[in-house]
Design a protein around this motif. Sequence first.
Motif, PDB file in Angstrom:
ATOM      1  N   LEU A  28       0.825  -1.368  -0.055  1.00 49.93           N
ATOM      2  CA  LEU A  28       0.062   0.142   0.049  1.00 49.93           C
ATOM      3  C   LEU A  28       0.844   1.271   0.000  1.00 49.93           C
ATOM      4  CD1 LEU A  28      -2.838   1.263   0.356  1.00 49.93           C
ATOM      5  CD2 LEU A  28      -2.315   1.140   2.820  1.00 49.93           C
ATOM      6  N   GLY A  29       0.601   2.173  -1.011  1.00 48.23           N
ATOM      7  CA  GLY A  29       1.348   3.315  -1.074  1.00 48.23           C
ATOM      8  C   GLY A  29       0.557   4.285  -0.861  1.00 48.23           C
ATOM      9  N   GLY A  30      -0.057   5.144  -1.872  1.00 43.05           N
ATOM     10  CA  GLY A  30      -0.970   6.173  -1.637  1.00 43.05           C
ATOM     11  C   GLY A  30      -2.411   5.836  -1.464  1.00 43.05           C
ATOM     12  N   GLY A  31      -2.658   4.425  -2.006  1.00 42.75           N
ATOM     13  CA  GLY A  31      -4.072   3.804  -2.240  1.00 42.75           C
ATOM     14  C   GLY A  31      -4.866   4.411  -3.062  1.00 42.75           C
ATOM     15  N   THR A  32      -4.279   5.392  -3.918  1.00 46.17           N
ATOM     16  CA  THR A  32      -5.149   5.905  -4.751  1.00 46.17           C
ATOM     17  C   THR A  32      -6.132   4.844  -5.807  1.00 46.17           C
ATOM     18  OG1 THR A  32      -3.689   6.754  -6.201  1.00 46.17           O
ATOM     19  CG2 THR A  32      -4.322   8.176  -4.274  1.00 46.17           C
ATOM     20  N   VAL A  35      -7.185   1.089  -3.333  1.00 48.82           N
ATOM     21  CA  VAL A  35      -8.285   1.361  -2.206  1.00 48.82           C
ATOM     22  C   VAL A  35      -9.785   1.154  -3.027  1.00 48.82           C
ATOM     23  CG1 VAL A  35      -9.573   2.533  -0.726  1.00 48.82           C
ATOM     24  CG2 VAL A  35      -7.130   2.300  -0.451  1.00 48.82           C
ATOM     25  N   ASP A  36      -9.702   1.847  -4.426  1.00 51.21           N
ATOM     26  CA  ASP A  36     -10.901   1.959  -5.226  1.00 51.21           C
ATOM     27  C   ASP A  36     -11.119   0.614  -5.648  1.00 51.21           C
ATOM     28  OD1 ASP A  36     -11.012   4.523  -5.069  1.00 51.21           O
ATOM     29  OD2 ASP A  36     -10.285   5.096  -6.873  1.00 51.21           O
ATOM     30  N   LEU A  37     -10.130  -0.425  -5.825  1.00 45.20           N
ATOM     31  CA  LEU A  37     -10.540  -1.625  -6.460  1.00 45.20           C
ATOM     32  C   LEU A  37     -10.845  -2.309  -5.294  1.00 45.20           C
ATOM     33  CD1 LEU A  37      -7.508  -2.240  -8.910  1.00 45.20           C
ATOM     34  CD2 LEU A  37      -9.922  -1.412  -9.475  1.00 45.20           C
ATOM     35  N   VAL A  49       0.263  -4.085   3.429  1.00 46.79           N
ATOM     36  CA  VAL A  49       1.573  -3.787   3.847  1.00 46.79           C
ATOM     37  C   VAL A  49       2.012  -2.250   3.413  1.00 46.79           C
ATOM     38  CG1 VAL A  49       3.985  -4.248   3.984  1.00 46.79           C
ATOM     39  CG2 VAL A  49       2.616  -6.031   3.677  1.00 46.79           C
ATOM     40  N   ASP A  50       1.796  -1.465   4.378  1.00 44.06           N
ATOM     41  CA  ASP A  50       2.117  -0.047   4.101  1.00 44.06           C
ATOM     42  C   ASP A  50       3.475   0.302   3.970  1.00 44.06           C
ATOM     43  OD1 ASP A  50       2.055   2.951   4.147  1.00 44.06           O
ATOM     44  OD2 ASP A  50       0.447   3.055   5.815  1.00 44.06           O
ATOM     45  N   VAL A  51       4.145   0.910   2.847  1.00 37.60           N
ATOM     46  CA  VAL A  51       5.251   1.113   2.630  1.00 37.60           C
ATOM     47  C   VAL A  51       5.436   2.712   2.298  1.00 37.60           C
ATOM     48  CG1 VAL A  51       5.701  -1.005   1.279  1.00 37.60           C
ATOM     49  CG2 VAL A  51       5.014   1.013   0.064  1.00 37.60           C
ATOM     50  N   ARG A  52       4.500   3.275   2.676  1.00 41.63           N
ATOM     51  CA  ARG A  52       4.690   4.678   2.425  1.00 41.63           C
ATOM     52  C   ARG A  52       5.656   5.711   3.364  1.00 41.63           C
ATOM     53  NH1 ARG A  52       0.809   8.404   0.433  1.00 41.63           N
ATOM     54  NH2 ARG A  52       1.698  10.426   0.200  1.00 41.63           N
ATOM     55  N   ARG A 104      -2.879  13.786  -6.412  1.00 39.58           N
ATOM     56  CA  ARG A 104      -1.491  13.829  -6.669  1.00 39.58           C
ATOM     57  C   ARG A 104      -0.601  14.098  -5.311  1.00 39.58           C
ATOM     58  NH1 ARG A 104      -3.025  17.218 -10.931  1.00 39.58           N
ATOM     59  NH2 ARG A 104      -2.564  19.146  -9.846  1.00 39.58           N
ATOM     60  N   ASN A 105      -1.325  14.470  -4.376  1.00 42.40           N
ATOM     61  CA  ASN A 105      -0.457  14.711  -3.074  1.00 42.40           C
ATOM     62  C   ASN A 105      -0.566  13.022  -2.095  1.00 42.40           C
ATOM     63  OD1 ASN A 105      -0.371  17.581  -3.303  1.00 42.40           O
ATOM     64  ND2 ASN A 105      -2.179  17.820  -2.093  1.00 42.40           N
ATOM     65  N   MET A 106      -1.250  12.414  -2.719  1.00 42.11           N
ATOM     66  CA  MET A 106      -1.251  11.108  -2.227  1.00 42.11           C
ATOM     67  C   MET A 106      -0.601   9.856  -2.974  1.00 42.11           C
ATOM     68  SD  MET A 106      -2.641  10.977   0.875  1.00 42.11           S
ATOM     69  CE  MET A 106      -2.844   9.110   1.039  1.00 42.11           C
ATOM     70  N   ALA A 107      -0.967  10.169  -4.380  1.00 42.34           N
ATOM     71  CA  ALA A 107      -0.434   9.077  -5.164  1.00 42.34           C
ATOM     72  C   ALA A 107       1.205   8.901  -4.908  1.00 42.34           C
ATOM     73  CB  ALA A 107      -0.881   9.297  -6.518  1.00 42.34           C
ATOM     74  N   THR A 108       1.804   7.852  -5.184  1.00 42.59           N
ATOM     75  CA  THR A 108       3.089   7.545  -5.380  1.00 42.59           C
ATOM     76  C   THR A 108       3.758   7.144  -6.737  1.00 42.59           C
ATOM     77  OG1 THR A 108       3.084   5.304  -4.667  1.00 42.59           O
ATOM     78  CG2 THR A 108       3.133   7.131  -2.609  1.00 42.59           C
ATOM     79  N   VAL A 109       5.091   7.314  -6.955  1.00 41.74           N
ATOM     80  CA  VAL A 109       5.671   7.012  -8.326  1.00 41.74           C
ATOM     81  C   VAL A 109       5.612   5.558  -8.473  1.00 41.74           C
ATOM     82  CG1 VAL A 109       7.668   6.824  -9.175  1.00 41.74           C
ATOM     83  CG2 VAL A 109       7.205   8.967  -8.209  1.00 41.74           C
ATOM     84  N   GLY A 110       5.763   4.655  -7.469  1.00 43.86           N
ATOM     85  CA  GLY A 110       5.728   3.198  -7.341  1.00 43.86           C
ATOM     86  C   GLY A 110       4.223   2.711  -7.881  1.00 43.86           C
TER      87      GLY A 110
END
Length: 330
Positions: A28-32, A35-37, A49-52, A104-110
């Motif tokens: 789990l990164g930003g979850g954008t 989480v929707d899925l 597994v939160d990697v943020r 964009r503030n939540m979403a991560t590159v990975g």
Amino acid sequence: MREFDYRRAHDVQHALTLLAADPDARFLGGGTNLVDLMKTGVERPTRLVDVRELPLDGIEPTAEGGLRIGATVTNSDLAAHPDVRRHHPALAQAVLAGASGQLRNMATVGGNLLQRTRCGYFTDVSGPCNKRVPGSGCPAVTGEHHQHAVLGASDHCVAVHPSDMGVALTALDAVVGYETGEGPAQKPITDFYLPVGDTPHRETALPPGALITHLILPPPPAGARSRYRKVRERASYAFAIGSVAARLTVEDGRVAEARLALGAVASRPWRAHAAEAVLTGAPADGATFAEAADAELAAARPLPRNGYKVPLMRNLVVSVLTELAEEATR
């Protein structure tokens, strides 16, 4: 929503261990997207597994003059970074063209690299979809497909990859770095995404249980210009119906180097190798750019209701390349 276990990773090895302990776990990164899925039932992880908070949120120069971008860098921070804006403007433009400021503030590159298609048949768990349930069929082939693929598709899947960032990274020759239980590895982004073929559920070459840790952007050639252009059905917060990322170097009126990628036309960001071959060494003018676009789109196989994408992409390629060539002569 189904119950799931939640764990926060302390370091990369801890993250890999937590994921390996549960075959149905997800990072789990930003979850954008994830989480929707989960809300729609497409994804049903038993553990997140939160990697943020892993130390993967830096952007730093490489010894070769490129950039190393951590996997947990947010899309907002990526687009705002001065080295990205200065040396890789197509990437900054692509990121800003995607989603809303809050996302964009939540979403991560990975996470952005691994986002799933927005095909309506994929997200509707009440019906068939080969990407979601292998072998169940692809109703988009004869159903609603006006936004779907015209390049590289198969009878098994005609969905398109939704990422803006991935298209720019493909044009910029990015390399994806990741960690597995056996150690670190990396793969060029052009090899990272798999052809759809008869296994549309296999989207990337990332090994099972691997964690994306960073991207490497090589330095651009001296004098190179880059740009990202996106066409969508409304002015903001919409996925592309066609996009182009291009980098062009012009010397003495001729194309010294060209990189071109197309978005929203295939199951992966589409590297336009045929167009690049036409461009390299040719005059930097409209006739060359049209020839390059035609060479790439000669392989297009549109469906009955998405044939508009072929002339749209032709015009988009010519327009972006013309702008870059004019910019190079100023």
